[in-house]
Write a protein that holds these residues in place. Sequence first.
Motif, PDB file in Angstrom:
ATOM      1  N   LEU A   1       0.824  -1.205   0.000  1.00  0.00           N
ATOM      2  CA  LEU A   1       0.000   0.000   0.000  1.00  0.00           C
ATOM      3  C   LEU A   1       0.862   1.261   0.000  1.00  0.00           C
ATOM      4  O   LEU A   1       0.622   2.180  -0.783  1.00  0.00           O
ATOM      5  CB  LEU A   1      -0.929   0.001   1.213  1.00  0.00           C
ATOM      6  CG  LEU A   1      -1.992  -1.097   1.241  1.00  0.00           C
ATOM      7  CD1 LEU A   1      -2.772  -1.056   2.545  1.00  0.00           C
ATOM      8  CD2 LEU A   1      -2.937  -0.965   0.065  1.00  0.00           C
ATOM      9  N   VAL A   2       1.860   1.294   0.879  1.00  0.00           N
ATOM     10  CA  VAL A   2       2.733   2.468   0.932  1.00  0.00           C
ATOM     11  C   VAL A   2       3.497   2.618  -0.379  1.00  0.00           C
ATOM     12  O   VAL A   2       3.640   3.726  -0.917  1.00  0.00           O
ATOM     13  CB  VAL A   2       3.709   2.367   2.118  1.00  0.00           C
ATOM     14  CG1 VAL A   2       4.707   3.527   2.097  1.00  0.00           C
ATOM     15  CG2 VAL A   2       2.950   2.366   3.441  1.00  0.00           C
ATOM     16  N   GLY A   3       3.989   1.481  -0.918  1.00  0.00           N
ATOM     17  CA  GLY A   3       4.685   1.531  -2.191  1.00  0.00           C
ATOM     18  C   GLY A   3       3.800   2.049  -3.302  1.00  0.00           C
ATOM     19  O   GLY A   3       4.233   2.877  -4.124  1.00  0.00           O
ATOM     20  N   GLY A   4       2.546   1.597  -3.338  1.00  0.00           N
ATOM     21  CA  GLY A   4       1.617   2.077  -4.360  1.00  0.00           C
ATOM     22  C   GLY A   4       1.335   3.562  -4.242  1.00  0.00           C
ATOM     23  O   GLY A   4       1.275   4.279  -5.250  1.00  0.00           O
TER      24      GLY A   4
ATOM     25  N   LEU B   1       3.238   9.948   7.214  1.00  0.00           N
ATOM     26  CA  LEU B   1       3.659  10.168   5.833  1.00  0.00           C
ATOM     27  C   LEU B   1       2.521   9.877   4.860  1.00  0.00           C
ATOM     28  O   LEU B   1       2.237  10.677   3.954  1.00  0.00           O
ATOM     29  CB  LEU B   1       4.868   9.288   5.508  1.00  0.00           C
ATOM     30  CG  LEU B   1       5.376   9.348   4.060  1.00  0.00           C
ATOM     31  CD1 LEU B   1       5.829  10.757   3.715  1.00  0.00           C
ATOM     32  CD2 LEU B   1       6.502   8.347   3.846  1.00  0.00           C
ATOM     33  N   VAL B   2       1.850   8.745   5.046  1.00  0.00           N
ATOM     34  CA  VAL B   2       0.766   8.361   4.132  1.00  0.00           C
ATOM     35  C   VAL B   2      -0.389   9.351   4.214  1.00  0.00           C
ATOM     36  O   VAL B   2      -0.945   9.760   3.179  1.00  0.00           O
ATOM     37  CB  VAL B   2       0.284   6.935   4.454  1.00  0.00           C
ATOM     38  CG1 VAL B   2      -1.050   6.641   3.782  1.00  0.00           C
ATOM     39  CG2 VAL B   2       1.329   5.922   4.013  1.00  0.00           C
ATOM     40  N   ASP B   3      -0.763   9.770   5.409  1.00  0.00           N
ATOM     41  CA  ASP B   3      -1.848  10.741   5.552  1.00  0.00           C
ATOM     42  C   ASP B   3      -1.484  12.070   4.889  1.00  0.00           C
ATOM     43  O   ASP B   3      -2.345  12.734   4.308  1.00  0.00           O
ATOM     44  CB  ASP B   3      -2.162  10.970   7.030  1.00  0.00           C
ATOM     45  CG  ASP B   3      -2.863   9.779   7.672  1.00  0.00           C
ATOM     46  OD1 ASP B   3      -3.351   8.911   6.923  1.00  0.00           O
ATOM     47  OD2 ASP B   3      -2.921   9.725   8.910  1.00  0.00           O
ATOM     48  N   SER B   4      -0.216  12.456   4.981  1.00  0.00           N
ATOM     49  CA  SER B   4       0.226  13.708   4.371  1.00  0.00           C
ATOM     50  C   SER B   4       0.159  13.630   2.847  1.00  0.00           C
ATOM     51  O   SER B   4      -0.258  14.590   2.187  1.00  0.00           O
ATOM     52  CB  SER B   4       1.657  14.034   4.811  1.00  0.00           C
ATOM     53  OG  SER B   4       1.738  14.176   6.217  1.00  0.00           O
TER      54      SER B   4
ATOM     55  N   PRO C   1      -8.483   7.690  -6.608  1.00  0.00           N
ATOM     56  CA  PRO C   1      -9.214   6.702  -5.797  1.00  0.00           C
ATOM     57  C   PRO C   1      -8.314   5.684  -5.112  1.00  0.00           C
ATOM     58  O   PRO C   1      -8.551   5.327  -3.951  1.00  0.00           O
ATOM     59  CB  PRO C   1     -10.151   6.033  -6.822  1.00  0.00           C
ATOM     60  CG  PRO C   1     -10.361   7.082  -7.866  1.00  0.00           C
ATOM     61  CD  PRO C   1      -9.059   7.817  -7.969  1.00  0.00           C
ATOM     62  N   PHE C   2      -7.277   5.198  -5.803  1.00  0.00           N
ATOM     63  CA  PHE C   2      -6.401   4.198  -5.190  1.00  0.00           C
ATOM     64  C   PHE C   2      -5.693   4.759  -3.968  1.00  0.00           C
ATOM     65  O   PHE C   2      -5.618   4.105  -2.918  1.00  0.00           O
ATOM     66  CB  PHE C   2      -5.367   3.708  -6.202  1.00  0.00           C
ATOM     67  CG  PHE C   2      -4.287   2.856  -5.577  1.00  0.00           C
ATOM     68  CD1 PHE C   2      -4.525   1.534  -5.249  1.00  0.00           C
ATOM     69  CD2 PHE C   2      -3.035   3.390  -5.289  1.00  0.00           C
ATOM     70  CE1 PHE C   2      -3.550   0.746  -4.650  1.00  0.00           C
ATOM     71  CE2 PHE C   2      -2.048   2.623  -4.707  1.00  0.00           C
ATOM     72  CZ  PHE C   2      -2.305   1.296  -4.384  1.00  0.00           C
ATOM     73  N   ILE C   3      -5.154   5.972  -4.078  1.00  0.00           N
ATOM     74  CA  ILE C   3      -4.434   6.567  -2.955  1.00  0.00           C
ATOM     75  C   ILE C   3      -5.383   6.810  -1.789  1.00  0.00           C
ATOM     76  O   ILE C   3      -5.039   6.561  -0.625  1.00  0.00           O
ATOM     77  CB  ILE C   3      -3.746   7.873  -3.399  1.00  0.00           C
ATOM     78  CG1 ILE C   3      -2.625   7.538  -4.395  1.00  0.00           C
ATOM     79  CG2 ILE C   3      -3.195   8.646  -2.201  1.00  0.00           C
ATOM     80  CD1 ILE C   3      -1.886   8.748  -4.925  1.00  0.00           C
ATOM     81  N   ARG C   4      -6.583   7.267  -2.078  1.00  0.00           N
ATOM     82  CA  ARG C   4      -7.569   7.496  -1.017  1.00  0.00           C
ATOM     83  C   ARG C   4      -7.934   6.195  -0.303  1.00  0.00           C
ATOM     84  O   ARG C   4      -7.963   6.130   0.929  1.00  0.00           O
ATOM     85  CB  ARG C   4      -8.823   8.156  -1.617  1.00  0.00           C
ATOM     86  CG  ARG C   4      -9.880   8.503  -0.579  1.00  0.00           C
ATOM     87  CD  ARG C   4     -11.006   9.305  -1.195  1.00  0.00           C
ATOM     88  NE  ARG C   4     -11.708   8.571  -2.248  1.00  0.00           N
ATOM     89  CZ  ARG C   4     -11.674   8.892  -3.527  1.00  0.00           C
ATOM     90  NH1 ARG C   4     -10.934   9.914  -3.945  1.00  0.00           N
ATOM     91  NH2 ARG C   4     -12.337   8.187  -4.425  1.00  0.00           N
TER      92      ARG C   4
END
Length: 331
Positions: A46-49, A209-212, A221-224
């Motif tokens: 998920l983080v990589g994507g 980091l991910v929330d930022s 949509p994928f990132i959300r």
Amino acid sequence: MTAASALTAALIIGISLAVIGFFGPALLRHAAPALAKTPRLAATLLVGGILVWPTTLLALSLALAWVLAGPALLPQKAALVCEQCLTAANPFSVESIQTALPTVLLLVIPTVIAAMCTVGIAAQFMARVRCSRSTAARVQHEAYRRPLLGYNVSVVHDHRPWALTFSPRLGGITLSSGAIDQLADDELEAVLAHEQAHMDQRHHIVTALVDSIAAQLRWVPFIREAAEVLPDYLEIAADQQACRKVNTTALVRALLVLGEKKIPTGTIGSAAGTLFAAGPGRIPHLVGSSTGRKGYVPALAAGSQILLLGFVSVIVLLSYAIALLTGCSLP
């Protein structure tokens, strides 16, 4: 490589970007049974994507600058320098196609947008760090430190049972006196192991980091979706580490006692920057039976697409980086 084949490759990458960006949420939902078995690998995916998707979008625009040639907007000498840099950065022998789109725009526009997003992400990250510090200061204000079952923890006087963890610099594991009173020793040890796992695996940094990033790119949509489901996999990963140290039954009982997340007394709004040992909804993951190979195909599909995009990003961005570091000298 001909210009037509280069454009075909760019089209394939563009399609992969669209598939992951807009159909990725469906893949993640169908892959959930497989991802839950390996939550740390799922979190990495998920983080990589989240990192790879915008990076590939930038790389795709930069790669098109090797293929599409348009009218020069820069003065003659500057245009020659730009053309030399493009030639030096291009690892392929690609014929250019003349278009009405100036090549320099394919370099400047995505670079400026990337810089603006980076500044926004950095600002979001620092704001979350400040909010976490403020929350930790309020919670830790009346807490006292004590050793507990081999862990050094902060204890807050509160009859309600709750346990959470800040980053190590902000106080680490914190729990209420109610949790100590109401949890048996093995249940308490399971909770402490769960919270220690969050610190060991740097989950606070990951979530911040991910929330930022998601705050800047929620239109994808994928990132959300990835940002929304990531905390679940981090909790499951912490559960797995806790179960390796203490039996699963103790953790299940502890989750039933703790119930849903309880914000510590004196904390206004949500407890920013904290990770809770709570949530009975995770119990099915702890006691549920194996789902066989369910979810493996969509998980592999999502993973392979992200790896492909990551490979493309590395090739393109590394080529430009090497060219810049060597002064755009031609081979």
